[in-house]
Scaffold this motif. Sequence first.
Motif, PDB file in Angstrom:
ATOM      1  N   LEU A 218       0.864  -1.180   0.000  1.00 54.22           N
ATOM      2  CA  LEU A 218       0.000   0.000   0.000  1.00 54.22           C
ATOM      3  C   LEU A 218       0.897   1.224   0.000  1.00 54.22           C
ATOM      4  N   HIS A 219       0.760   2.051  -1.025  1.00 57.39           N
ATOM      5  CA  HIS A 219       1.578   3.253  -1.148  1.00 57.39           C
ATOM      6  C   HIS A 219       0.689   4.483  -1.018  1.00 57.39           C
ATOM      7  N   THR A 220       1.044   5.389  -0.139  1.00 55.23           N
ATOM      8  CA  THR A 220       0.244   6.608   0.051  1.00 55.23           C
ATOM      9  C   THR A 220       1.157   7.836   0.049  1.00 55.23           C
ATOM     10  N   ALA A 221       0.583   8.962  -0.325  1.00 58.63           N
ATOM     11  CA  ALA A 221       1.268  10.238  -0.219  1.00 58.63           C
ATOM     12  C   ALA A 221       0.565  11.003   0.896  1.00 58.63           C
ATOM     13  N   GLY A 222       1.238  11.151   1.996  1.00 61.73           N
ATOM     14  CA  GLY A 222       0.598  11.730   3.180  1.00 61.73           C
ATOM     15  C   GLY A 222       0.647  10.704   4.297  1.00 61.73           C
ATOM     16  N   GLU A 223       1.153  11.096   5.425  1.00 59.35           N
ATOM     17  CA  GLU A 223       1.396  10.147   6.522  1.00 59.35           C
ATOM     18  C   GLU A 223       0.135   9.409   6.952  1.00 59.35           C
ATOM     19  N   PHE A 224      -0.997  10.116   6.981  1.00 58.87           N
ATOM     20  CA  PHE A 224      -2.221   9.498   7.476  1.00 58.87           C
ATOM     21  C   PHE A 224      -3.306   9.411   6.397  1.00 58.87           C
ATOM     22  N   LYS A 225      -2.853   9.239   5.143  1.00 58.55           N
ATOM     23  CA  LYS A 225      -3.822   9.050   4.074  1.00 58.55           C
ATOM     24  C   LYS A 225      -4.649   7.795   4.336  1.00 58.55           C
ATOM     25  N   ARG A 226      -4.031   6.769   4.843  1.00 58.27           N
ATOM     26  CA  ARG A 226      -4.746   5.563   5.241  1.00 58.27           C
ATOM     27  C   ARG A 226      -4.220   5.128   6.594  1.00 58.27           C
ATOM     28  N   THR A 227      -5.076   5.201   7.615  1.00 58.89           N
ATOM     29  CA  THR A 227      -4.639   4.848   8.973  1.00 58.89           C
ATOM     30  C   THR A 227      -4.676   3.342   9.202  1.00 58.89           C
ATOM     31  N   LEU A 228      -5.840   2.730   8.941  1.00 62.09           N
ATOM     32  CA  LEU A 228      -5.994   1.278   9.044  1.00 62.09           C
ATOM     33  C   LEU A 228      -6.360   0.716   7.683  1.00 62.09           C
ATOM     34  N   THR A 229      -5.910  -0.497   7.409  1.00 60.70           N
ATOM     35  CA  THR A 229      -6.196  -1.127   6.116  1.00 60.70           C
ATOM     36  C   THR A 229      -6.873  -2.477   6.329  1.00 60.70           C
ATOM     37  N   ASP A 236       0.443   0.441  15.405  1.00 63.61           N
ATOM     38  CA  ASP A 236      -0.085   1.120  16.599  1.00 63.61           C
ATOM     39  C   ASP A 236      -0.290   2.607  16.331  1.00 63.61           C
ATOM     40  N   LYS A 237       0.606   3.165  15.521  1.00 63.92           N
ATOM     41  CA  LYS A 237       0.492   4.587  15.182  1.00 63.92           C
ATOM     42  C   LYS A 237      -0.775   4.841  14.363  1.00 63.92           C
ATOM     43  N   GLY A 238      -1.061   3.915  13.438  1.00 65.85           N
ATOM     44  CA  GLY A 238      -2.268   4.029  12.621  1.00 65.85           C
ATOM     45  C   GLY A 238      -3.518   3.900  13.473  1.00 65.85           C
ATOM     46  N   ARG A 239      -3.491   2.952  14.419  1.00 68.57           N
ATOM     47  CA  ARG A 239      -4.645   2.762  15.313  1.00 68.57           C
ATOM     48  C   ARG A 239      -4.878   4.008  16.171  1.00 68.57           C
ATOM     49  N   GLU A 240      -3.788   4.584  16.638  1.00 68.92           N
ATOM     50  CA  GLU A 240      -3.884   5.781  17.486  1.00 68.92           C
ATOM     51  C   GLU A 240      -4.544   6.926  16.728  1.00 68.92           C
ATOM     52  N   LYS A 241      -4.128   7.109  15.459  1.00 67.83           N
ATOM     53  CA  LYS A 241      -4.691   8.167  14.631  1.00 67.83           C
ATOM     54  C   LYS A 241      -6.170   7.887  14.322  1.00 67.83           C
ATOM     55  N   PHE A 242      -6.469   6.634  14.072  1.00 67.58           N
ATOM     56  CA  PHE A 242      -7.845   6.216  13.774  1.00 67.58           C
ATOM     57  C   PHE A 242      -8.769   6.551  14.951  1.00 67.58           C
ATOM     58  N   GLU A 337     -17.636   1.409   1.966  1.00 68.49           N
ATOM     59  CA  GLU A 337     -17.560   2.716   2.609  1.00 68.49           C
ATOM     60  C   GLU A 337     -17.161   2.557   4.069  1.00 68.49           C
ATOM     61  N   ARG A 338     -17.527   1.452   4.677  1.00 68.85           N
ATOM     62  CA  ARG A 338     -17.050   1.165   6.033  1.00 68.85           C
ATOM     63  C   ARG A 338     -15.545   0.895   6.004  1.00 68.85           C
ATOM     64  N   LEU A 339     -15.120   0.122   5.008  1.00 67.65           N
ATOM     65  CA  LEU A 339     -13.712  -0.255   4.936  1.00 67.65           C
ATOM     66  C   LEU A 339     -12.809   0.958   4.751  1.00 67.65           C
ATOM     67  N   TYR A 340     -13.310   1.947   4.060  1.00 61.58           N
ATOM     68  CA  TYR A 340     -12.483   3.129   3.803  1.00 61.58           C
ATOM     69  C   TYR A 340     -12.674   4.202   4.843  1.00 61.58           C
ATOM     70  N   ASN A 341     -12.837   3.721   6.079  1.00 58.94           N
ATOM     71  CA  ASN A 341     -12.773   4.583   7.266  1.00 58.94           C
ATOM     72  C   ASN A 341     -13.833   5.666   7.355  1.00 58.94           C
ATOM     73  N   ASN A 342     -15.007   5.441   6.751  1.00 59.80           N
ATOM     74  CA  ASN A 342     -16.098   6.385   6.979  1.00 59.80           C
ATOM     75  C   ASN A 342     -16.538   6.318   8.426  1.00 59.80           C
ATOM     76  N   ARG A 343     -16.873   7.444   8.984  1.00 63.23           N
ATOM     77  CA  ARG A 343     -17.322   7.488  10.378  1.00 63.23           C
ATOM     78  C   ARG A 343     -18.842   7.402  10.416  1.00 63.23           C
ATOM     79  N   PHE A 344     -19.345   6.718  11.417  1.00 62.89           N
ATOM     80  CA  PHE A 344     -20.786   6.548  11.566  1.00 62.89           C
ATOM     81  C   PHE A 344     -21.223   7.055  12.917  1.00 62.89           C
ATOM     82  N   PHE A 345     -22.313   7.821  12.930  1.00 63.69           N
ATOM     83  CA  PHE A 345     -22.926   8.146  14.213  1.00 63.69           C
ATOM     84  C   PHE A 345     -23.494   6.863  14.777  1.00 63.69           C
TER      85      PHE A 345
END
Length: 346
Positions: A218-229, A236-242, A337-345
């Motif tokens: 997985l290649h991203t431009a931006g440190e937190f473009k994808r936190t969890l995959t 752990d850093k990705g989980r923390e950001k998530f 949409e869930r997989l790509y980190n959408n937030r749900f109320f």
Amino acid sequence: MDYLLEFLLFLAKTVTVVGGLLVVVTMLTMLGQKAKKLHKGHLEVTKINEHLNQLKESLQHALLDKDTLKKMYKTEKKSEKEKKKEAKGQIKPEKPRVFVIDFHGDLKASAVKSLREEVSAVLALAEKNDEIVIRLESAGGMVHSYGLAASQLARIRSCGIKLTVAVDKVAASGGYMMACTADRIISAPFAVIGSIGVMAQLPNFHKVLKKHDVDVELHTAGEFKRTLTVLGENTDKGREKFKQDIEDTHGLFKQFINDNRHQVDIETVATGEVWYGKKAIELKLVDEIMTSDEYLCKKIENSDVVQVAYVIKKGVTDKFGMAAHSAIDTIVTKWWERLYNNRFFS
């Protein structure tokens, strides 16, 4: 030679039939698209006062004998004549109007497509002494979708028109976010209220793939473009950001409710819990225990109650594709949409 001629004749018939079917399908598609452009939707208006009077008359005809009905009609006519005499020469005051809009929310708040048209139509006509009642039913869903739906209701208050939200079954999560924009919230005794929280989840197949010697890059431009995959190894850093993103969203949710309902102790109710109507009134999440039917029946006595619905017309191709679209929407859209980190109320 005869066999070859028969084969060519069969082939020609097949090509003709298939070609004809393709032409018909193409024409239906073009007609459907043209109709969709010309007729995106239309407004349906139902006078609830008249509807209830018709129900009342139907019941009277079923239960009362002819003589009783005649006497009743004579009495009503006499009463109407007397009222007209008294009102003669006087300016009859216009009744205030109550506009009723139904909102049935799904995960993506799809009904906002109709809601925005309904609100626009009513605001073009409503006056300061009128009222808009939203019969709301929603368990919540995507943050951005319900944020837009709540903003549509906020338009009503910003125009100085009284807004009442009636909850008969559920107004939780994003549904409650919409409800709290109202001047007044009424709730049925066992309606589900609250769920002021945020959730996000996704599976991770990294261990399964690793077991079968499958690498995922997985290649991203931006440190937190994808936190969890879903497929790669999570850190752990990705989980923390998530988690931080979810907390930030929850903070915005709480602030929105606090801005719209000052009487609520936000730290007490923003735990993700739900309460039934009777408990919700103690927590000041709602203002009164009452069903929407009871509320509107009271309004009918002194107001003209009108239900407004913007109906989006479905073309031929839309009708044929409804089942397939529903399956795709459920299996693909909601899932990915869930997989790509959408937030749900929640």
